[in-house]
Every structure is written in C-alpha cells, then in structure tokens.
Design a protein around this motif. Structure first.
Motif, short mmCIF file in Angstrom:
data_model
loop_
_atom_site.label_atom_id
_atom_site.label_comp_id
_atom_site.label_asym_id
_atom_site.label_seq_id
_atom_site.Cartn_x
_atom_site.Cartn_y
_atom_site.Cartn_z
N GLN A 47 34.38 18.63 28.42
CA GLN A 47 33.06 18.08 28.14
C GLN A 47 32.32 18.95 27.12
N LEU A 48 31.67 18.28 26.17
CA LEU A 48 30.87 18.99 25.18
C LEU A 48 29.55 19.41 25.79
N ALA A 90 26.95 25.40 20.90
CA ALA A 90 27.77 24.27 21.34
C ALA A 90 29.17 24.77 21.69
N SER A 92 32.95 23.51 24.19
CA SER A 92 33.63 22.56 25.07
C SER A 92 34.15 23.31 26.28
N ALA A 130 27.99 12.93 26.83
CA ALA A 130 27.55 11.99 25.80
C ALA A 130 26.18 12.35 25.25
N ARG A 133 26.18 14.76 22.09
CA ARG A 133 26.70 14.34 20.80
C ARG A 133 25.56 13.93 19.86
N ASP A 134 25.80 14.11 18.58
CA ASP A 134 24.82 13.74 17.57
C ASP A 134 25.02 12.26 17.24
N TRP A 135 24.32 11.41 17.96
CA TRP A 135 24.52 9.97 17.79
C TRP A 135 23.94 9.47 16.47
N ILE A 138 26.72 9.95 14.08
CA ILE A 138 27.77 8.96 14.34
C ILE A 138 27.36 7.58 13.82
N LYS A 153 27.26 4.77 23.75
CA LYS A 153 26.80 5.92 24.52
C LYS A 153 26.93 5.66 26.01
N GLU A 156 30.59 5.82 27.08
CA GLU A 156 31.08 7.19 27.25
C GLU A 156 30.54 7.82 28.52
#
Length: 218
Positions: A47-48, A90, A92, A130, A133-135, A138, A153, A156
């Motif tokens: 997981q990020l 950041a 993982s 989720a 993340r940089d939506w 994306i 989103k 995920e």
C-alpha cells in the motif's frame, strides 16, 4: 436499484474508512532524556503511504526536529533530521503491519534559549492507499472525466478493503489454529500428567505391599 444503492452506501462507507486523517500537537525541545513522540498507523502490504508534516519554526532556530518512520519490527522506512516547514514523505509498505511515525526535538548544542522553553508545533497528515495517489495527475495523464476518476478511486478502495478483509480472515484462521493447537497440547499434557500420577500411585501400592510382606505385616 437496490443493488446500486447498496453499492453506493458501501462505497461511501469505504471512503469514510479510508479517509486521510490529520493530527496537530506540540513537542518541546529537550537537551537530554529526549523520548520520541510516536503515532501508529496500520497499512497493508504494497500500500502506498504519504506522510505530510507541517512544522512551525525554521532550521537554525535552536531546535533540531527529527522524523523517523519504522515498522512494527523496528525496520526503518524513512528518516529525516533537522526538518522545518512542510515535508512530504512517500513510501510503499513492505508487509501488512503497523508502522510508527516518531518525532524527536533536541536543543541545538551551544544555543542559548535565555530561559525560554522552545517547542515546535506539528501538523501531521497521513494518507494511505487510494487516497495517497495523485488523482489530478492521473486524470490529466489519462484524460479521464471527473466521474471516471471518482469511480476508479472507489474501485481501488473496494479492492483495498477486500484485501484487508481477506487478511483479517487469514489472521483469524491462524489464531484459531493456534488456539486449537494450544488446547490440544494442554489436553495431551493433562492426560500425560494423569497417567504419570496413576502410574506413581500403582507403583507405590505395589512397593508398600511388597514391603509389608517382607516384614511379615501382611
């Protein structure tokens, strides 16, 4: 219609459960016995995680604020010394486990505070999965519509919750197996102890009978 409503309610629940959280606290600067102040968070394997720290003060103000992120086994994920202002980290997760975000604030050697108690105010924000993340990036890269981004989103998030449920099920299975194994060992130990006591009792009776016979008491 009912299925879509249930899906929407479930998605909203998952969004609430996976929402980022923020914490604000103050940590004084100490010259000795500087115990770290830690915050613990649980993450899944792979997981990020994005940790954002916004602290008051500046570098060189007599305080040395350090940040260290470790997992439950003490393995170090990240470490930054003498930080100030906005810092974003950041990483993982290597395994499904909890991790600790620890801060220490030391007085700079030789710095005179003139009797004042120096401290740093820290605002900590943690985003995982989720939410991390940089939506926007994306959406721009894949040219997605806002509704498509939200659906992706949510999808995920659903996958993450399913993985967490599978992990909890497997963990419950391991705990149940451990419990059954412990019960089996306790039962076997009880049976072995009972057999030993009966054997010792039979041996004592046999020994006393032979002793009394040898003394012509019986």
């Amino acid at each position: 219609m009912v299925g879509m409503r249930a899906y929407t309610l479930l998605a909203l629940l998952f969004v609430y459960m996976n929402a980022a959280w923020a914490l604000r606290f103050e940590i004084p600067a100490m010259s000795h016995n500087n115990e770290p102040q830690c915050v613990r968070e649980f993450v899944s394997d792979g997981q990020l995680v994005v940790v954002t720290v916004n602290s008051s003060g500046r570098v060189g103000d007599g305080q040395i604020l350090s940040l260290k992120i470790t997992n439950a086994d003490g393995d170090e994920y990240r470490r930054k010394d003498d930080i100030a202002g906005n810092v974003k980290i950041a990483f993982s997760a290597h395994e499904t486990s909890s991790f600790d975000i620890c801060f220490t604030n030391r007085l700079q050697p030789g710095y005179s505070a003139n009797g004042r108690q120096l401290s740093r105010e820290i605002e900590l924000e943690v985003e995982a999965g989720a939410n991390a993340r940089d939506w926007n990036a994306i959406q721009s890269a894949e040219k997605l519509k806002p509704s498509e981004v939200q659906l992706r989103k949510v999808d995920e998030m659903l996958d993450e919750i399913i993985n967490e449920l599978e992990y909890l099920i497997s963990r419950e299975q391991r705990l149940r197996n451990t419990n059954e194994s412990t019960n089996r060992r306790v039962r076997n130990f009880f049976i072995a102890g009972l057999f030993l006591l009966v054997s010792v009792g039979v041996y004592q009776i046999h020994y006393l009978r032979n002793y009394f016979k040898s003394k012509h008491i019986l």
